[in-house]
Motif scaffolding. Structure first.
Motif, short mmCIF file in Angstrom:
data_model
loop_
_atom_site.label_atom_id
_atom_site.label_comp_id
_atom_site.label_asym_id
_atom_site.label_seq_id
_atom_site.Cartn_x
_atom_site.Cartn_y
_atom_site.Cartn_z
N ALA A 107 0.83 -1.21 0.00
CA ALA A 107 0.00 0.00 0.00
C ALA A 107 0.86 1.26 0.00
O ALA A 107 0.55 2.25 0.67
N GLY A 108 1.96 1.20 -0.74
CA GLY A 108 2.83 2.37 -0.86
C GLY A 108 3.71 2.64 0.33
O GLY A 108 4.36 3.69 0.40
N ARG A 109 3.77 1.68 1.27
CA ARG A 109 4.58 1.89 2.46
C ARG A 109 5.62 0.79 2.60
O ARG A 109 5.40 -0.36 2.20
N ALA A 110 6.77 1.15 3.15
CA ALA A 110 7.81 0.17 3.43
C ALA A 110 7.43 -0.61 4.68
O ALA A 110 7.19 -0.02 5.74
N CYS A 111 7.34 -1.93 4.57
CA CYS A 111 6.93 -2.78 5.68
C CYS A 111 8.00 -3.83 5.96
O CYS A 111 8.95 -4.01 5.19
N ARG A 112 7.82 -4.52 7.07
CA ARG A 112 8.77 -5.55 7.47
C ARG A 112 8.08 -6.90 7.50
O ARG A 112 6.87 -7.00 7.74
N TYR A 113 8.86 -7.94 7.22
CA TYR A 113 8.35 -9.30 7.37
C TYR A 113 9.34 -10.12 8.20
O TYR A 113 10.54 -9.81 8.26
N ARG A 114 8.83 -11.14 8.84
CA ARG A 114 9.68 -12.11 9.54
C ARG A 114 9.09 -13.49 9.33
O ARG A 114 7.92 -13.73 9.64
N GLU A 115 9.89 -14.38 8.79
CA GLU A 115 9.46 -15.75 8.53
C GLU A 115 10.17 -16.71 9.48
O GLU A 115 11.36 -16.55 9.74
N ARG A 116 9.45 -17.68 9.96
CA ARG A 116 10.01 -18.70 10.84
C ARG A 116 10.01 -20.03 10.09
O ARG A 116 8.96 -20.51 9.65
N TRP A 117 11.19 -20.62 9.94
CA TRP A 117 11.37 -21.85 9.18
C TRP A 117 11.79 -22.99 10.09
O TRP A 117 12.61 -22.80 10.99
N VAL A 118 11.24 -24.18 9.83
CA VAL A 118 11.61 -25.37 10.59
C VAL A 118 12.14 -26.42 9.62
O VAL A 118 11.68 -26.53 8.47
N ARG A 119 13.10 -27.18 10.06
CA ARG A 119 13.76 -28.17 9.21
C ARG A 119 12.86 -29.38 8.99
O ARG A 119 12.23 -29.88 9.92
N ARG A 120 12.84 -29.86 7.74
CA ARG A 120 12.10 -31.06 7.38
C ARG A 120 13.01 -32.11 6.73
O ARG A 120 12.56 -32.93 5.95
N SER A 121 14.29 -32.05 7.05
CA SER A 121 15.25 -33.02 6.54
C SER A 121 16.27 -33.32 7.62
O SER A 121 16.28 -32.69 8.68
N ARG A 122 17.15 -34.24 7.33
CA ARG A 122 18.25 -34.51 8.26
C ARG A 122 19.17 -33.29 8.33
O ARG A 122 19.27 -32.53 7.36
N PRO A 123 19.90 -33.09 9.42
CA PRO A 123 20.84 -31.96 9.49
C PRO A 123 21.98 -32.09 8.49
O PRO A 123 22.56 -31.08 8.08
#
Length: 210
Positions: A107-123
């Motif tokens: 909407a014409g404004r600078a915004c922030r995002y934060r995503e949280r990721w979890v592992r779905r494979s072996r390390p």
């Protein structure tokens, strides 16, 4: 060089959007988002949970990356929508979960995002990457395999199709798809090149994964 800790298959647990009226409040997830990360390339698939899922649309993209800690830049060499462009996030850890934060415009404004990721494979996953190139050298196909799962992206008449597969006892099984991505690297009629891992070797199914 992509750090060892980032290699593998990741699934987004939630996303938080801030900075403008009309954005959802607090963490939420409106799509099934899967990120396949190898050393040389990455591939990403996003499928909304429903037709009216907020702030979610069908998307598939992938390519190479540039990493300068703590920032990771994703190059969209293949991009289904063609609207996203390259993006860059700042990475941090919350225990075993990976946090990615950055900015976007809404909407014409600078915004922030934060995503949280979890592992779905072996390390320490087994990784294999195949690429397919057009006559002009542009990336036309990408297949990133992590253990017994893989994501295939293919440019078909200028439009990127995608197929996520898992290898079962009888071979690859489709988990999700956006249009027909065509034959994979095991089809010798296509000039796929193995750029990481061992060509022609399919991973043994890994049981007991989260």
């Amino acid at each position: 060089m992509i750090p060892d800790a980032l290699l593998g298959l990741w699934e987004r647990e939630s996303v938080t959007l801030e900075g403008a009226p009309g954005l959802p409040e607090g963490p939420f997830e409106a799509a099934r988002v899967r990120w396949f990360q190898a050393r040389s390339y990455y591939a990403d698939l996003r499928i909304p949970h429903g037709a009216a899922a907020p702030f979610a649309e069908e998307e598939a993209f992938g390519g190479r990356q540039r990493f300068r800690a703590p920032r990771l830049r994703f190059l969209h060499e293949l991009d289904r929508s063609g609207r996203l462009g390259d993006d860059e996030g700042e990475l941090a850890w919350d225990g075993a979960a990976l946090l990615e934060s950055g900015s976007f415009e809404f909407a014409g404004r600078a915004c922030r995002y934060r995503e949280r990721w979890v592992r779905r494979s072996r390390p320490d996953p087994a990784l294999t990457v195949h690429t397919l190139h057009a006559e002009d050298g542009a990336l036309a196909g990408l297949c990133v395999q992590v253990d017994d799962a893989r994501l295939l992206l293919r440019s078909v008449n200028g439009f990127v199709a995608a197929r996520e597969e898992r290898f079962g006892p009888t071979g690859p099984e489709t988990v999700a798809a956006l249009d027909d991505a065509g034959p994979g690297p095991e089809d010798r009629t296509a000039e796929w090149q193995c750029v990481e891992g061992v060509p022609g070797v399919l991973a043994t199914p890994v049981h007991g994964r989260p």
